[in-house]
Design an enzyme around this catalytic site. Sequence first.
Site, PDB file in Angstrom:
ATOM      1  N   HIS A  99       0.798  -1.229   0.000  1.00 50.79           N
ATOM      2  CA  HIS A  99       0.000   0.000   0.000  1.00 50.79           C
ATOM      3  C   HIS A  99       0.827   1.274   0.000  1.00 50.79           C
ATOM      4  O   HIS A  99       0.266   2.374  -0.141  1.00 50.79           O
ATOM      5  CB  HIS A  99      -0.978  -0.001   1.174  1.00 50.79           C
ATOM      6  N   ASP A 122     -10.073  -0.266   3.802  1.00 52.16           N
ATOM      7  CA  ASP A 122      -8.874  -0.878   4.367  1.00 52.16           C
ATOM      8  C   ASP A 122      -9.132  -1.281   5.813  1.00 52.16           C
ATOM      9  O   ASP A 122      -9.881  -0.604   6.532  1.00 52.16           O
ATOM     10  CB  ASP A 122      -7.732   0.156   4.316  1.00 52.16           C
ATOM     11  N   HIS A 124      -6.802  -1.052   7.895  1.00 47.51           N
ATOM     12  CA  HIS A 124      -5.887  -0.167   8.616  1.00 47.51           C
ATOM     13  C   HIS A 124      -6.099   1.283   8.189  1.00 47.51           C
ATOM     14  O   HIS A 124      -6.604   1.557   7.104  1.00 47.51           O
ATOM     15  CB  HIS A 124      -4.443  -0.580   8.346  1.00 47.51           C
ATOM     16  N   ASP A 126      -3.471   3.454   7.904  1.00 47.77           N
ATOM     17  CA  ASP A 126      -2.284   3.872   7.140  1.00 47.77           C
ATOM     18  C   ASP A 126      -1.966   5.341   7.380  1.00 47.77           C
ATOM     19  O   ASP A 126      -1.578   6.075   6.473  1.00 47.77           O
ATOM     20  CB  ASP A 126      -2.477   3.594   5.644  1.00 47.77           C
ATOM     21  N   HIS A 139       4.310   1.104   4.174  1.00 47.89           N
ATOM     22  CA  HIS A 139       2.945   0.780   3.721  1.00 47.89           C
ATOM     23  C   HIS A 139       1.902   1.131   4.779  1.00 47.89           C
ATOM     24  O   HIS A 139       0.703   1.138   4.479  1.00 47.89           O
ATOM     25  CB  HIS A 139       2.823  -0.686   3.273  1.00 47.89           C
ATOM     26  N   ASP A 227      -7.474  -1.873  -0.235  1.00 52.32           N
ATOM     27  CA  ASP A 227      -6.523  -2.861   0.260  1.00 52.32           C
ATOM     28  C   ASP A 227      -7.283  -4.167   0.455  1.00 52.32           C
ATOM     29  O   ASP A 227      -8.302  -4.191   1.162  1.00 52.32           O
ATOM     30  CB  ASP A 227      -5.935  -2.361   1.583  1.00 52.32           C
ATOM     31  N   ASP A 229      -6.758  -6.489   2.303  1.00 53.62           N
ATOM     32  CA  ASP A 229      -6.882  -6.945   3.686  1.00 53.62           C
ATOM     33  C   ASP A 229      -8.107  -6.355   4.382  1.00 53.62           C
ATOM     34  O   ASP A 229      -8.392  -6.689   5.534  1.00 53.62           O
ATOM     35  CB  ASP A 229      -5.603  -6.699   4.489  1.00 53.62           C
ATOM     36  N   GLU A 272      -2.001  -4.987  -2.151  1.00 48.35           N
ATOM     37  CA  GLU A 272      -1.653  -5.953  -1.105  1.00 48.35           C
ATOM     38  C   GLU A 272      -2.047  -7.394  -1.428  1.00 48.35           C
ATOM     39  O   GLU A 272      -2.236  -8.209  -0.523  1.00 48.35           O
ATOM     40  CB  GLU A 272      -2.236  -5.534   0.251  1.00 48.35           C
TER      41      GLU A 272
END
Length: 300
Positions: A99, A122, A124, A126, A139, A227, A229, A272
Amino acid sequence: MNRQLSIIGVPMDLGQNRRGVDMGPSAMRYAGVVDRLTALGYEVEDRGDVRIGRSSEEEESQSNLKDLHEVVDANKALAKEVKSVVEAERFPLVLGGDHSIAIGTLAGVSEPFENMGVIWYDAHGDLNTGETSPSGNIHGMPLAVSLGIGHPSLTEIGGYAPKVKPENIVIIGARSLDEGERKLIREKGIQVYTMHEVDRYGMSHVMQEALSYLKDRQTDGVHLSLDLDALDPQDAPGVGTPVLGGTSYRETHLAMEILADADILTSAEFVEVNPILDVKNKTAEAGVGLIGSLFGEKLL
C-alpha cells in the site's frame, strides 16, 4: 465512468516486511483483469509495470523508515506514469504491490483537482509516521503522507503537498488502528466507518453515508484505494497483514456496485495481493471480481 482505462502495475514489496506482494500485479493479470474489463466494453491499455529498485541495507541503517530511498524512487516513477494517464484523459487503475504505492498514485491523480476526495477501503488507517509507526514500514503511512504529514522526501513527491484534505477522506472497514493513528484521526476530524458501523448499520447504509459525506464537501474527483486486507482472511487469505473480522466478499461486492452506480470515481487502485500467502490465487481472483463490479459488471 471514463471508458478509456489504463492499467499500471507496481510490483512493490519494500513498504513492508513480508516478501511476495511484488507478484500481486501479475496475479491479478493472470486472474483475467484485462479480459474482464474489455468484456465490459472498456478500451483497456496495459502499461506494464513500474520498475522497482532493490533494498539497500546501508540506507536502512540511516533511517527508521525501511527502504526509504527505493520507496521514494518508485513512487516518483509511479506518480509520473499516473499523471500521464490523467493528462491523456484516461482512467488510471493501479495494481499493487504493497500500500505504500498509494503515495505515488495520489501524487499523480490529485493535482488537477481542487477538492479531491478519497475512499480508503482498508482494515488499517495507514496514518502512521516515522515517529508513530511500531515497525517503520512505509505501507502503514501513505494516507498520512498524502495529508502532508511525514518524511519530506515522501510528502513532496509530485512537487506539491498535501495531496488531499483530511475532511475529504472516508476510511471504510477499519479494525486495526495504532494509537498514533487514532490521535491523528481525532485531531484532523477524519471520517471513519469501522467494522462496528458496517456490522451495525450494514454496508449499503455505510456506503450511502460515505457518498453523501463526499458530496456535501463538493469533491470534484474521487479516488478509491482498496486494500484486499479489508476483506476477512477467509475471503482474502493472500495479504500481508490479515486481520480477523473483516468485510465479506459479498459486502465488498455491494460496496463496489454502489460506487459503480454513483459514477463518481476518477481513479482507483487495488493493493496488497500476495500470491505466496494465497490459496490457488483466491485473493487475486477476488480482487478482479471486485474490479469487475466497480466497473459496472452485473449478473443480469
